[in-house]
Write a protein that holds these residues in place. Structure first.
Motif, PDB file in Angstrom:
ATOM      1  N   HIS A 238      57.662 -11.951   0.325  1.00  0.00           N
ATOM      2  CA  HIS A 238      56.879 -12.761   1.259  1.00  0.00           C
ATOM      3  C   HIS A 238      55.446 -13.013   0.823  1.00  0.00           C
ATOM      4  O   HIS A 238      54.855 -14.022   1.210  1.00  0.00           O
ATOM      5  CB  HIS A 238      56.854 -12.100   2.643  1.00  0.00           C
ATOM      6  CG  HIS A 238      58.195 -12.025   3.279  1.00  0.00           C
ATOM      7  ND1 HIS A 238      58.369 -11.578   4.572  1.00  0.00           N
ATOM      8  CD2 HIS A 238      59.442 -12.325   2.825  1.00  0.00           C
ATOM      9  CE1 HIS A 238      59.651 -11.611   4.890  1.00  0.00           C
ATOM     10  NE2 HIS A 238      60.320 -12.055   3.830  1.00  0.00           N
ATOM     11  N   ASN A 239      54.862 -12.082   0.071  1.00  0.00           N
ATOM     12  CA  ASN A 239      53.446 -12.188  -0.270  1.00  0.00           C
ATOM     13  C   ASN A 239      53.184 -12.399  -1.750  1.00  0.00           C
ATOM     14  O   ASN A 239      52.042 -12.502  -2.163  1.00  0.00           O
ATOM     15  CB  ASN A 239      52.698 -10.930   0.189  1.00  0.00           C
ATOM     16  CG  ASN A 239      52.946 -10.625   1.645  1.00  0.00           C
ATOM     17  OD1 ASN A 239      53.564  -9.621   1.973  1.00  0.00           O
ATOM     18  ND2 ASN A 239      52.502 -11.494   2.529  1.00  0.00           N
TER      19      ASN A 239
ATOM     20  N   ALA B  32      57.601  -2.522  -0.543  1.00  0.00           N
ATOM     21  CA  ALA B  32      57.432  -3.189  -1.838  1.00  0.00           C
ATOM     22  C   ALA B  32      58.285  -4.450  -1.908  1.00  0.00           C
ATOM     23  O   ALA B  32      57.842  -5.488  -2.408  1.00  0.00           O
ATOM     24  CB  ALA B  32      57.798  -2.232  -2.964  1.00  0.00           C
ATOM     25  N   GLU B  33      59.501  -4.365  -1.408  1.00  0.00           N
ATOM     26  CA  GLU B  33      60.404  -5.519  -1.413  1.00  0.00           C
ATOM     27  C   GLU B  33      59.815  -6.684  -0.616  1.00  0.00           C
ATOM     28  O   GLU B  33      59.765  -7.822  -1.096  1.00  0.00           O
ATOM     29  CB  GLU B  33      61.755  -5.109  -0.817  1.00  0.00           C
ATOM     30  CG  GLU B  33      62.747  -6.247  -0.712  1.00  0.00           C
ATOM     31  CD  GLU B  33      64.030  -5.848  -0.024  1.00  0.00           C
ATOM     32  OE1 GLU B  33      64.947  -6.674  -0.012  1.00  0.00           O
ATOM     33  OE2 GLU B  33      64.140  -4.711   0.516  1.00  0.00           O
ATOM     34  N   LEU B  34      59.367  -6.418   0.584  1.00  0.00           N
ATOM     35  CA  LEU B  34      58.818  -7.486   1.428  1.00  0.00           C
ATOM     36  C   LEU B  34      57.503  -8.031   0.875  1.00  0.00           C
ATOM     37  O   LEU B  34      57.227  -9.225   0.992  1.00  0.00           O
ATOM     38  CB  LEU B  34      58.655  -6.996   2.862  1.00  0.00           C
ATOM     39  CG  LEU B  34      59.975  -6.739   3.588  1.00  0.00           C
ATOM     40  CD1 LEU B  34      59.733  -6.044   4.918  1.00  0.00           C
ATOM     41  CD2 LEU B  34      60.772  -8.018   3.761  1.00  0.00           C
TER      42      LEU B  34
ATOM     43  N   THR C 129      61.870  -1.187  -6.989  1.00  0.00           N
ATOM     44  CA  THR C 129      62.069  -2.271  -6.021  1.00  0.00           C
ATOM     45  C   THR C 129      61.031  -3.363  -6.210  1.00  0.00           C
ATOM     46  O   THR C 129      61.358  -4.552  -6.213  1.00  0.00           O
ATOM     47  CB  THR C 129      62.020  -1.720  -4.581  1.00  0.00           C
ATOM     48  OG1 THR C 129      63.059  -0.746  -4.438  1.00  0.00           O
ATOM     49  CG2 THR C 129      62.199  -2.828  -3.563  1.00  0.00           C
ATOM     50  N   PHE C 130      59.786  -2.968  -6.397  1.00  0.00           N
ATOM     51  CA  PHE C 130      58.709  -3.940  -6.613  1.00  0.00           C
ATOM     52  C   PHE C 130      59.008  -4.800  -7.837  1.00  0.00           C
ATOM     53  O   PHE C 130      58.903  -6.026  -7.792  1.00  0.00           O
ATOM     54  CB  PHE C 130      57.377  -3.203  -6.783  1.00  0.00           C
ATOM     55  CG  PHE C 130      56.180  -4.099  -6.935  1.00  0.00           C
ATOM     56  CD1 PHE C 130      55.539  -4.622  -5.829  1.00  0.00           C
ATOM     57  CD2 PHE C 130      55.680  -4.404  -8.192  1.00  0.00           C
ATOM     58  CE1 PHE C 130      54.427  -5.441  -5.960  1.00  0.00           C
ATOM     59  CE2 PHE C 130      54.577  -5.219  -8.343  1.00  0.00           C
ATOM     60  CZ  PHE C 130      53.947  -5.744  -7.223  1.00  0.00           C
ATOM     61  N   LEU C 131      59.388  -4.173  -8.933  1.00  0.00           N
ATOM     62  CA  LEU C 131      59.602  -4.899 -10.187  1.00  0.00           C
ATOM     63  C   LEU C 131      60.883  -5.721 -10.197  1.00  0.00           C
ATOM     64  O   LEU C 131      60.983  -6.707 -10.923  1.00  0.00           O
ATOM     65  CB  LEU C 131      59.593  -3.919 -11.360  1.00  0.00           C
ATOM     66  CG  LEU C 131      58.287  -3.166 -11.585  1.00  0.00           C
ATOM     67  CD1 LEU C 131      58.422  -2.208 -12.754  1.00  0.00           C
ATOM     68  CD2 LEU C 131      57.115  -4.123 -11.792  1.00  0.00           C
ATOM     69  N   GLU C 132      61.857  -5.359  -9.377  1.00  0.00           N
ATOM     70  CA  GLU C 132      63.140  -6.052  -9.354  1.00  0.00           C
ATOM     71  C   GLU C 132      63.218  -7.160  -8.312  1.00  0.00           C
ATOM     72  O   GLU C 132      64.201  -7.902  -8.279  1.00  0.00           O
ATOM     73  CB  GLU C 132      64.267  -5.039  -9.100  1.00  0.00           C
ATOM     74  CG  GLU C 132      64.438  -4.052 -10.234  1.00  0.00           C
ATOM     75  CD  GLU C 132      65.314  -2.856  -9.876  1.00  0.00           C
ATOM     76  OE1 GLU C 132      65.846  -2.811  -8.734  1.00  0.00           O
ATOM     77  OE2 GLU C 132      65.456  -1.964 -10.730  1.00  0.00           O
ATOM     78  N   THR C 133      62.214  -7.284  -7.467  1.00  0.00           N
ATOM     79  CA  THR C 133      62.251  -8.251  -6.364  1.00  0.00           C
ATOM     80  C   THR C 133      61.452  -9.493  -6.720  1.00  0.00           C
ATOM     81  O   THR C 133      60.355  -9.405  -7.261  1.00  0.00           O
ATOM     82  CB  THR C 133      61.686  -7.618  -5.071  1.00  0.00           C
ATOM     83  OG1 THR C 133      62.440  -6.431  -4.780  1.00  0.00           O
ATOM     84  CG2 THR C 133      61.779  -8.582  -3.904  1.00  0.00           C
ATOM     85  N   SER C 134      61.995 -10.650  -6.382  1.00  0.00           N
ATOM     86  CA  SER C 134      61.347 -11.938  -6.657  1.00  0.00           C
ATOM     87  C   SER C 134      60.700 -12.506  -5.403  1.00  0.00           C
ATOM     88  O   SER C 134      61.114 -12.208  -4.278  1.00  0.00           O
ATOM     89  CB  SER C 134      62.374 -12.947  -7.170  1.00  0.00           C
ATOM     90  OG  SER C 134      62.945 -12.490  -8.364  1.00  0.00           O
TER      91      SER C 134
ATOM     92  N   GLU D  48      60.155 -15.241  -2.702  1.00  0.00           N
ATOM     93  CA  GLU D  48      61.070 -16.203  -2.091  1.00  0.00           C
ATOM     94  C   GLU D  48      60.519 -17.626  -2.072  1.00  0.00           C
ATOM     95  O   GLU D  48      61.285 -18.573  -1.981  1.00  0.00           O
ATOM     96  CB  GLU D  48      61.407 -15.791  -0.657  1.00  0.00           C
ATOM     97  CG  GLU D  48      62.312 -14.606  -0.559  1.00  0.00           C
ATOM     98  CD  GLU D  48      62.656 -14.236   0.869  1.00  0.00           C
ATOM     99  OE1 GLU D  48      62.061 -14.793   1.826  1.00  0.00           O
ATOM    100  OE2 GLU D  48      63.525 -13.379   1.036  1.00  0.00           O
ATOM    101  N   GLY D  49      59.199 -17.779  -2.117  1.00  0.00           N
ATOM    102  CA  GLY D  49      58.632 -19.123  -2.023  1.00  0.00           C
ATOM    103  C   GLY D  49      58.856 -19.695  -0.633  1.00  0.00           C
ATOM    104  O   GLY D  49      58.751 -18.996   0.366  1.00  0.00           O
TER     105      GLY D  49
END
Length: 147
Positions: free
Chosen positions: A98-99, A92-94, A122-127, A129-130
């Motif tokens: 990345h996507n 979820a983080e990646l 994790t999904f909801l807390e991760t931004s 990266e652009g």
């Protein structure tokens, strides 16, 4: 934050659990169904959830079916959706980093509630990266336009 969720019959119990988990965290949840464990066709719910995400009626979507595979396939047919199947938090983080995934897909028969909670968090807390990843997201968008 507003999250739209949906499942099929195989993941109904997980949907109900995740719905309450999110509400207890103060997150607004739109439940697109189903509303019982009666047998249903998962593409119907994938479409309902994804339309809310694309139309910006929700920040993110969460879909669940037995394995997550069918929902992933159906969700990614909706223009503007980048759905990711994640069986654990690192996936979820990646997917977010990345996507720029906007729909998380979970397997109701392949993971327990606690692991699903960690993965959702994790999904909801991760931004996103652009950077170099932005180009790739743009290439995916071009693919949608040229089909």
């Amino acid at each position: 934050m507003k999250i739209v969720i949906g499942s099929d019959h195989a993941a109904y119990k997980m949907k109900e659990h995740i719905k309450e988990y999110l509400k207890n965290k103060g997150i607004e949840v739109i439940d697109e169904g189903p509303y019982s464990e009666d047998r249903v066709d998962y593409p119907i719910y994938a479409k309902k959830v994804c339309e809310k995400v694309v139309n910006k009626e929700a920040d993110y979507g969460i879909l669940m079916c037995g394995t997550g595979l069918g929902m992933s396939i159906a969700a990614n047919k909706v223009k503007g959706i980048r759905a990711t199947l994640a069986y654990y938090p690192k996936m979820a983080e990646l997917a977010r980093q990345h996507n720029n995934a906007n729909v998380l897909v979970l397997g109701g028969r392949t993971m327990g509630f606690e692991l699903a909670e960690w993965t959702v968090d994790t999904f909801l807390e991760t931004s996103f990266e652009g950077g170099r990843h932005e180009k790739r997201i743009n290439l995916i968008s071009e693919m949608e336009e040229n089909l």
